[in-house]
Design a protein around this motif. Sequence first.
Motif, PDB file in Angstrom:
ATOM      1  N   MET A   1       0.827  -1.203   0.000  1.00 41.33           N
ATOM      2  CA  MET A   1       0.000   0.000   0.000  1.00 41.33           C
ATOM      3  C   MET A   1       0.862   1.254   0.000  1.00 41.33           C
ATOM      4  SD  MET A   1      -2.969  -1.085   2.741  1.00 41.33           S
ATOM      5  CE  MET A   1      -3.629   0.574   2.759  1.00 41.33           C
ATOM      6  N   LEU A   2       1.946   1.217   0.757  1.00 43.17           N
ATOM      7  CA  LEU A   2       2.861   2.359   0.789  1.00 43.17           C
ATOM      8  C   LEU A   2       3.534   2.570  -0.564  1.00 43.17           C
ATOM      9  CD1 LEU A   2       4.223   4.514   2.568  1.00 43.17           C
ATOM     10  CD2 LEU A   2       5.962   2.805   3.139  1.00 43.17           C
TER      11      LEU A   2
ATOM     12  N   GLU B   1       2.882   5.173  -7.493  1.00 44.68           N
ATOM     13  CA  GLU B   1       1.745   5.252  -8.408  1.00 44.68           C
ATOM     14  C   GLU B   1       0.803   6.397  -8.090  1.00 44.68           C
ATOM     15  OE1 GLU B   1       1.562   3.466 -11.071  1.00 44.68           O
ATOM     16  OE2 GLU B   1       3.373   2.339 -10.537  1.00 44.68           O
ATOM     17  N   ARG B   2       1.048   7.100  -6.989  1.00 44.85           N
ATOM     18  CA  ARG B   2       0.220   8.238  -6.573  1.00 44.85           C
ATOM     19  C   ARG B   2      -1.265   7.838  -6.456  1.00 44.85           C
ATOM     20  NH1 ARG B   2       4.851   9.216  -6.095  1.00 44.85           N
ATOM     21  NH2 ARG B   2       5.937  11.130  -6.661  1.00 44.85           N
ATOM     22  N   SER B   3      -1.502   6.686  -5.894  1.00 43.51           N
ATOM     23  CA  SER B   3      -2.865   6.195  -5.724  1.00 43.51           C
ATOM     24  C   SER B   3      -2.988   5.491  -4.382  1.00 43.51           C
ATOM     25  CB  SER B   3      -3.263   5.246  -6.859  1.00 43.51           C
ATOM     26  OG  SER B   3      -2.373   4.148  -6.923  1.00 43.51           O
ATOM     27  N   THR B   4      -4.178   5.545  -3.822  1.00 47.21           N
ATOM     28  CA  THR B   4      -4.454   4.919  -2.535  1.00 47.21           C
ATOM     29  C   THR B   4      -5.323   3.686  -2.754  1.00 47.21           C
ATOM     30  OG1 THR B   4      -4.365   7.055  -1.410  1.00 47.21           O
ATOM     31  CG2 THR B   4      -5.424   5.249  -0.233  1.00 47.21           C
ATOM     32  N   VAL B   5      -4.875   2.544  -2.303  1.00 53.47           N
ATOM     33  CA  VAL B   5      -5.606   1.293  -2.444  1.00 53.47           C
ATOM     34  C   VAL B   5      -5.794   0.679  -1.063  1.00 53.47           C
ATOM     35  CG1 VAL B   5      -4.645   0.921  -4.737  1.00 53.47           C
ATOM     36  CG2 VAL B   5      -3.534  -0.111  -2.767  1.00 53.47           C
ATOM     37  N   ASP B   6      -6.678  -0.302  -0.975  1.00 53.89           N
ATOM     38  CA  ASP B   6      -6.842  -1.031   0.278  1.00 53.89           C
ATOM     39  C   ASP B   6      -5.983  -2.291   0.251  1.00 53.89           C
ATOM     40  OD1 ASP B   6      -8.184  -2.624  -1.502  1.00 53.89           O
ATOM     41  OD2 ASP B   6     -10.175  -2.221  -0.694  1.00 53.89           O
TER      42      ASP B   6
ATOM     43  N   ARG C   1      -4.657   6.022   7.365  1.00 56.73           N
ATOM     44  CA  ARG C   1      -3.562   6.670   8.102  1.00 56.73           C
ATOM     45  C   ARG C   1      -2.845   5.683   9.014  1.00 56.73           C
ATOM     46  NH1 ARG C   1      -3.398   8.425  13.049  1.00 56.73           N
ATOM     47  NH2 ARG C   1      -5.645   8.144  13.299  1.00 56.73           N
ATOM     48  N   GLN C   2      -3.594   4.826   9.695  1.00 55.22           N
ATOM     49  CA  GLN C   2      -2.970   3.830  10.558  1.00 55.22           C
ATOM     50  C   GLN C   2      -2.136   2.839   9.752  1.00 55.22           C
ATOM     51  OE1 GLN C   2      -5.958   1.993  13.026  1.00 55.22           O
ATOM     52  NE2 GLN C   2      -6.892   3.958  13.566  1.00 55.22           N
ATOM     53  N   CYS C   3      -2.645   2.448   8.592  1.00 53.61           N
ATOM     54  CA  CYS C   3      -1.896   1.505   7.750  1.00 53.61           C
ATOM     55  C   CYS C   3      -0.599   2.122   7.243  1.00 53.61           C
ATOM     56  CB  CYS C   3      -2.770   1.059   6.577  1.00 53.61           C
ATOM     57  SG  CYS C   3      -4.163   0.006   7.033  1.00 53.61           S
TER      58      CYS C   3
END
Length: 564
Positions: free
Chosen positions: A423-424, A430-435, A473-475
Amino acid sequence: SVQRTRSLPSLPDNVKQWLIPTCSHTHVQTLLPKPPPSLSEGKKPNHYSSSPVSLPLSTSEEQRLGPTKQGCSTSSKSTCNKDAPVCNGVAGWRPTLIHPERLKDFGIEEEECLNGEVKTFETKVVGSPEIQLMDPPKTNKKRGSERKAVPPPKPEYLRFEDISAAAFKIQSAMQKTPCTYSRLSKQYGMEIFLKKELLHYTGSVKERGVLYLLTSLNQEQQKKGVIVAKDCSFSMAVAHHAVELRIPVFVIMPASCAQPHLRVYRDYGAMVISYGSTARDSLNHARHLAKENGYLCLEEDDSVVYLAGLGTVGMEIYEQVPKLDAVIVPTGGQCSLLVSTAAAIKHLNSRITVIGVEPEGFPLLLQSLKTGSPVASELYNVPNRKLYGDLFEHSLGTHTFQLATKYVDKVVTVREEDSLVAMLRFQEFERSTVDTEGAMGLAAILAGQLPELKGKRVAVVVSSANMELDLIRQCVDRALVLDDRVSKFTVQLGDFPGDMAKLLDMLAREDIKLLDICHRRHSDKGNLFKAQVECVVETRDKTQSTQLRRILSERYPTLHWLDR
């Protein structure tokens, strides 16, 4: 033949369309509403005027009578509101598309209309002598014996024709997501192409299967509406696309459901109803309402229609990436995305390797392939329900297991720590947020689980990006620690002016970011003139972290690094 004790006079056309037709050969005995006295006298009452009226029908009676024919008519005991607008099955206005009459099915409004006064008369339907139960014709016996000899139909399995039909049907309403070359390719020694399914409106690949599932419903069911009762990506996709297709949709959630999630469903245009204290309570209530009122309760399953919609991902990957060597797909629970994508890829090119990735704490498909039969999900404990909630809602079905046995080449597992670091990497490169589910494919590569893919062209399916902001944020904070980017150490300094300044000056020269510092005096009775300093620092990468550890160890013998 139909024999009635009282004849029903002619009614206006806008009233006749609400009567339930039944077949004359059906053996039933029911109670029908008596016509008002004014009708028998040839007069039209107010609620039988030429203006539009609403006559809600009993769903249970309609289901019991089954298919109908024209030319026969009956009715059922029901209540009606003479002042209500006509509900002709056409979806209502936005945002909810729910007609007020529908709310009676959910106990929201009073069910009694016309002060509860409903007059009835008896209707007796008698069948013809040829089909009486006591004296059946010989031809019917012969036909019955022939039916018993016919073997039951074979179960339906997913075919490539189903996937191509789904791709053709949803192409106008479903965007083709990009499959782009990743900047991480050089770092891991292979050509990585990311299929970004997170770019859908609801942030999940499940929109494909849901859209094809909703468009495959018959017209009557689309007019009636659907119900969902689980807070997941599947339910969000149903709420969004049902409203787009003008299908009434009800979302039943427990009182414990987060308010931001409920607001999302309302923004999509669904009717949100809170019921029960747990997810099981709301699900049972949704199934009960669907059974009693004729709604369709949608749950994620391994049906051919749903799998065909998901399989369109494989067709797009094959078109977008030429000379492909392997496809990595995240999986868990039912493995619907993996098996449907594998079915499409293998039909187009059987030499392409299809690899599934599962969480290490829930290797449902891997163990099922080893034992040769589907393994129940109850045998495993969910490692982290917040991170992998959507993956463990259902067990592996027989249909998906057979498809996985036929098309999937390899299944690997990844740790939770590897998924967080992946994820980081998505955010940095990649400038993207995934789960965590969307990051599992890349996690298998950076964890070294697939060394055979070095130097090859690999497509990775990024399936979803549905995660709450505080959990993201926690991840990220946890991933920085796992990646040796955030470190914590303690050191003893002399309790003299300038000792603290020297430590901070050294950190500044090494370009180290100080996140937190704590200075404690008199921590040890034996060292009265010492002070213990605890620091939390952040570095650019592992190389800078290693250099910092070497410099601090040379200068401070009492240095102690805290475990991650």
